[in-house]
Design a protein around this motif. Structure first.
Motif, short mmCIF file in Angstrom:
data_model
loop_
_atom_site.label_atom_id
_atom_site.label_comp_id
_atom_site.label_asym_id
_atom_site.label_seq_id
_atom_site.Cartn_x
_atom_site.Cartn_y
_atom_site.Cartn_z
N MET A 184 1.22 -21.02 -1.81
CA MET A 184 0.60 -21.03 -3.13
C MET A 184 -0.79 -21.65 -3.05
O MET A 184 -1.67 -21.29 -3.85
N ASP A 185 -1.01 -22.54 -2.08
CA ASP A 185 -2.34 -23.12 -1.90
C ASP A 185 -3.36 -22.01 -1.62
O ASP A 185 -4.47 -22.01 -2.18
N HIS A 186 -2.98 -21.06 -0.76
CA HIS A 186 -3.89 -19.95 -0.43
C HIS A 186 -4.09 -19.03 -1.62
O HIS A 186 -5.18 -18.49 -1.82
N VAL A 187 -3.05 -18.84 -2.41
CA VAL A 187 -3.17 -18.00 -3.60
C VAL A 187 -4.14 -18.62 -4.59
O VAL A 187 -5.01 -17.92 -5.16
N LEU A 188 -4.03 -19.93 -4.79
CA LEU A 188 -4.93 -20.62 -5.71
C LEU A 188 -6.37 -20.56 -5.23
O LEU A 188 -7.31 -20.40 -6.03
N GLU A 189 -6.57 -20.67 -3.92
CA GLU A 189 -7.92 -20.54 -3.35
C GLU A 189 -8.48 -19.14 -3.59
O GLU A 189 -9.65 -18.96 -3.94
N THR A 190 -7.61 -18.13 -3.43
CA THR A 190 -8.04 -16.74 -3.64
C THR A 190 -8.39 -16.48 -5.10
O THR A 190 -9.33 -15.73 -5.40
N ILE A 191 -7.66 -17.11 -6.01
CA ILE A 191 -7.98 -16.96 -7.43
C ILE A 191 -9.37 -17.50 -7.72
O ILE A 191 -10.15 -16.89 -8.47
N GLU A 192 -9.73 -18.64 -7.10
CA GLU A 192 -11.07 -19.20 -7.28
C GLU A 192 -12.14 -18.28 -6.70
O GLU A 192 -13.23 -18.15 -7.25
N GLU A 193 -11.83 -17.63 -5.58
CA GLU A 193 -12.81 -16.76 -4.92
C GLU A 193 -13.04 -15.46 -5.69
O GLU A 193 -14.17 -15.03 -5.92
N ILE A 194 -11.94 -14.81 -6.11
CA ILE A 194 -12.03 -13.48 -6.72
C ILE A 194 -12.27 -13.55 -8.21
O ILE A 194 -12.89 -12.67 -8.80
N LYS A 244 0.84 -1.22 0.00
CA LYS A 244 0.00 0.00 0.00
C LYS A 244 0.87 1.26 0.00
O LYS A 244 0.58 2.23 -0.72
N ASN A 245 1.94 1.26 0.77
CA ASN A 245 2.82 2.43 0.81
C ASN A 245 3.45 2.69 -0.55
O ASN A 245 3.57 3.85 -0.98
N ARG A 246 3.87 1.63 -1.24
CA ARG A 246 4.43 1.81 -2.58
C ARG A 246 3.37 2.34 -3.53
O ARG A 246 3.65 3.22 -4.35
N ALA A 247 2.18 1.79 -3.45
CA ALA A 247 1.10 2.24 -4.33
C ALA A 247 0.78 3.71 -4.11
O ALA A 247 0.57 4.46 -5.07
N ASP A 248 0.76 4.16 -2.84
CA ASP A 248 0.49 5.57 -2.55
C ASP A 248 1.58 6.46 -3.13
O ASP A 248 1.31 7.61 -3.52
N ARG A 249 2.80 5.93 -3.20
CA ARG A 249 3.93 6.74 -3.68
C ARG A 249 3.96 6.86 -5.19
O ARG A 249 4.27 7.94 -5.73
N ILE A 250 3.64 5.79 -5.91
CA ILE A 250 3.86 5.80 -7.37
C ILE A 250 2.57 5.94 -8.19
O ILE A 250 2.64 6.23 -9.38
N LEU A 251 1.40 5.73 -7.57
CA LEU A 251 0.14 5.78 -8.31
C LEU A 251 -0.63 7.04 -7.96
O LEU A 251 -0.71 7.43 -6.79
N ASN A 252 -1.20 7.67 -8.98
CA ASN A 252 -2.02 8.86 -8.72
C ASN A 252 -3.30 8.50 -7.97
O ASN A 252 -3.73 9.21 -7.06
N LYS A 253 -3.89 7.37 -8.34
CA LYS A 253 -5.12 6.91 -7.69
C LYS A 253 -5.16 5.39 -7.77
O LYS A 253 -5.01 4.82 -8.84
N ILE A 254 -5.37 4.75 -6.61
CA ILE A 254 -5.41 3.29 -6.58
C ILE A 254 -6.79 2.81 -6.98
O ILE A 254 -7.80 3.22 -6.40
N ASN A 255 -6.84 1.95 -8.00
CA ASN A 255 -8.12 1.46 -8.50
C ASN A 255 -8.70 0.40 -7.57
O ASN A 255 -7.98 -0.37 -6.94
N GLU A 256 -10.02 0.36 -7.50
CA GLU A 256 -10.71 -0.57 -6.59
C GLU A 256 -10.72 -2.00 -7.10
O GLU A 256 -11.15 -2.91 -6.38
N ASN A 257 -10.28 -2.23 -8.33
CA ASN A 257 -10.29 -3.59 -8.89
C ASN A 257 -9.03 -4.38 -8.58
O ASN A 257 -8.78 -5.42 -9.19
N ILE A 258 -8.20 -3.87 -7.66
CA ILE A 258 -6.97 -4.58 -7.28
C ILE A 258 -7.16 -5.23 -5.91
O ILE A 258 -7.54 -4.55 -4.94
N TRP A 259 -6.91 -6.53 -5.83
CA TRP A 259 -6.90 -7.26 -4.55
C TRP A 259 -5.46 -7.69 -4.27
O TRP A 259 -4.70 -7.99 -5.20
N ILE A 260 -5.09 -7.71 -3.01
CA ILE A 260 -3.75 -8.16 -2.65
C ILE A 260 -3.84 -9.26 -1.61
O ILE A 260 -4.77 -9.31 -0.80
N ILE A 261 -2.87 -10.16 -1.64
CA ILE A 261 -2.72 -11.20 -0.62
C ILE A 261 -1.23 -11.31 -0.30
O ILE A 261 -0.42 -11.54 -1.20
#
Length: 464
Positions: free
Chosen positions: A154-164, A132-149
């Protein structure tokens, strides 16, 4: 449950069935230790477990498909990707630490999200607050379509891909993730890296829901992607970010691209606001001067970076040496090549430099890798010696042999067309480099045989 003895490196996690003194994975000595692991009994193979055979087709009967691309507003990124991000592609981006990998991918994520696509940014290196700190520094406006984990599973990442259900998945970096089924192998182990990548490949190539996947890859001490070379074969595109830590200029080279040109180069400027695309490199690599203004020690040439000709200014400084061994410094040029060109200039051009320091650099810091720049390098040195400037609308494109003869270079017509389009008036090339029947609108193409002829024409016989 059965027990099995394996030997595992405590440094990189490399596993072996026998003990070795030096780890093949990281070249460390005396780090391989005996480990006992629990082995589960494999289930009996049944017909239901056998993967269905893929159909065999004639190549002429296969239905071709056009790659659907997500075109970003980052022009230089689009260039190296071959026109944008292919929807069912795997890309890996690598660079030395601090090269700008995470900065670039976060900017790409925000740009893609602004177009209405869902983006998942998975990081095994940074916490969510750091992202988030990097995004605040380099982006003019953070879009709402970005999710972070922020997770290394990798098991949790794959589960998140199925959810989102994202359209673009960014993994930073692939060497920090692990799958539970391959424990106790640690993250960064070749097995874990390849298995995690294979799972992401399934995500990208899913016929029902194709997704674009961008992985960040760590670089080892040999400036290669850490892990097995198979990782590069697995992905569709390999991008390498080049540039010195303190330098503003960053180049992104496509060393592999199934959807575009291998060898394509994009240029970026590293600023406090992140990596900014240099959309007109020729302007970036030349000094803007008033019409008719000339300075000594400057000469222009044309490089080929990928499929694109780029006009570059070469600067030189020649000064008296007060030591037995004069300095030969080439910030953007190999010292051995510089010494060769100085020897040619002395012997074939009649200019003595045995008691002179010679320094070469380029505007913007671009590296000189082509033989096509050799004539321009020599002419910039001669200009500095004579203290005579070369007109801003004059360019040099030729290699120079040890005999002092000018040599033709590849893609010469494309280079001159770029000069003609940019309004330059004269270019010096090797004699008979291409047919005189080729016509240009404004530029005068001067074909000469030797370096001495070029020096005489440009400087009217030498020193004033």
């Amino acid at each position: 449950m059965k027990e099995k003895i394996i030997y595992q490196c405590s440094s990189c996690g490399y596993q072996s069935l026998k003990w070795v003194g030096r780890c093949p994975g990281c070249d460390s000595w005396n780090t391989v230790e005996e480990t006992i692991v629990q082995m589960t009994k494999k289930s009996t193979t049944s017909k239901n477990n056998i993967k269905k055979k893929a159909p065999t087709l004639k190549l002429t009967d296969v239905q071709g498909s056009k790659s659907d691309r997500i075109v970003t507003q980052i022009n230089e990124f689009n260039r190296v990707m071959g026109g944008g991000i292919v929807r069912d592609s795997m890309t890996i981006i690598t660079s030395p630490p601090g090269g700008g990998k995470s900065t670039l991918t976060l900017a790409v994520a925000n740009d893609v999200a602004a177009k209405g696509y869902k983006v998942l940014y998975a990081s095994g290196e940074e916490s969510d607050s750091q992202i988030k700190n990097r995004a605040d520094r380099i982006l003019n406006k953070i879009n709402e379509n970005i999710w972070i984990i922020a997770d290394t599973s990798m098991d949790h990442v794959l589960e998140t891909i199925e959810e989102i259900d994202p359209d673009l998945v960014i993994v930073d970096s692939i060497q920090t993730f692990s799958l539970s089924q391959h424990l106790p192998a640690r993250a960064g182990n070749p097995t874990q890296t390849m298995e995690c990548s294979n799972e992401l490949l399934k995500v990208a190539k899913n016929s029902n829901k194709p997704r674009a996947v961008i992985m960040i890859g760590q670089m080892n001490k040999n400036d290669e992607i850490a892990g097995l070379r198979s990782l590069e074969h697995l992905v569709d595109t390999v991008l390498v970010i080049e540039g010195e830590d303190e330098a503003e200029l960053r180049g992104i080279l496509a060393t592999k691209n199934r959807f575009g040109s291998t060898g394509e180069m994009g240029f970026f400027s590293m600023t406090e606001r992140g990596l900014l695309s240099i959309d007109n490199p020729s302007e970036f690599f030349m000094t803007k001067r008033e019409e008719g203004e000339v300075v000594s020690g400057s000469a222009l040439t044309v490089l080929r970076e990928g499929s694109r000709p780029i006009i570059v200014e070469i600067e030189s400084l020649v000064s008296n040496a007060f030591t037995p061994y004069p300095s030969r410094i080439g910030e953007a040029f190999r010292r051995e090549q510089l010494n060769t060109l100085i020897s040619i200039l002395e012997q074939r051009g009649g200019i003595n430099l045995f008691n002179k320091n010679v320094v070469i650099k380029t505007t913007g810091g671009i590296k000189l890798k082509e033989q096509a720049v050799n004539l321009a390098v020599i002419m910039s040195i001669a200009s500095s010696v004579y203290n005579k400037g070369i007109a801003n609308d004059v360019v040099f494109i030729a290699d120079v042999g040890l005999t002092g003869e000018l040599k033709k270079v590849p893609a010469l017509e494309a280079r001159i067309k770029e000069l003609d389009r940019m309004g330059f008036k004269k270019v010096y090339i090797a004699k008979n480099a291409f047919s005189k029947t080729v016509k240009f609108n404004n530029i005068d193409v001067v074909q000469l045989k030797t370096l001495q002829e070029v020096i005489q024409q440009v400087f009217s016989g030498g020193k004033s």
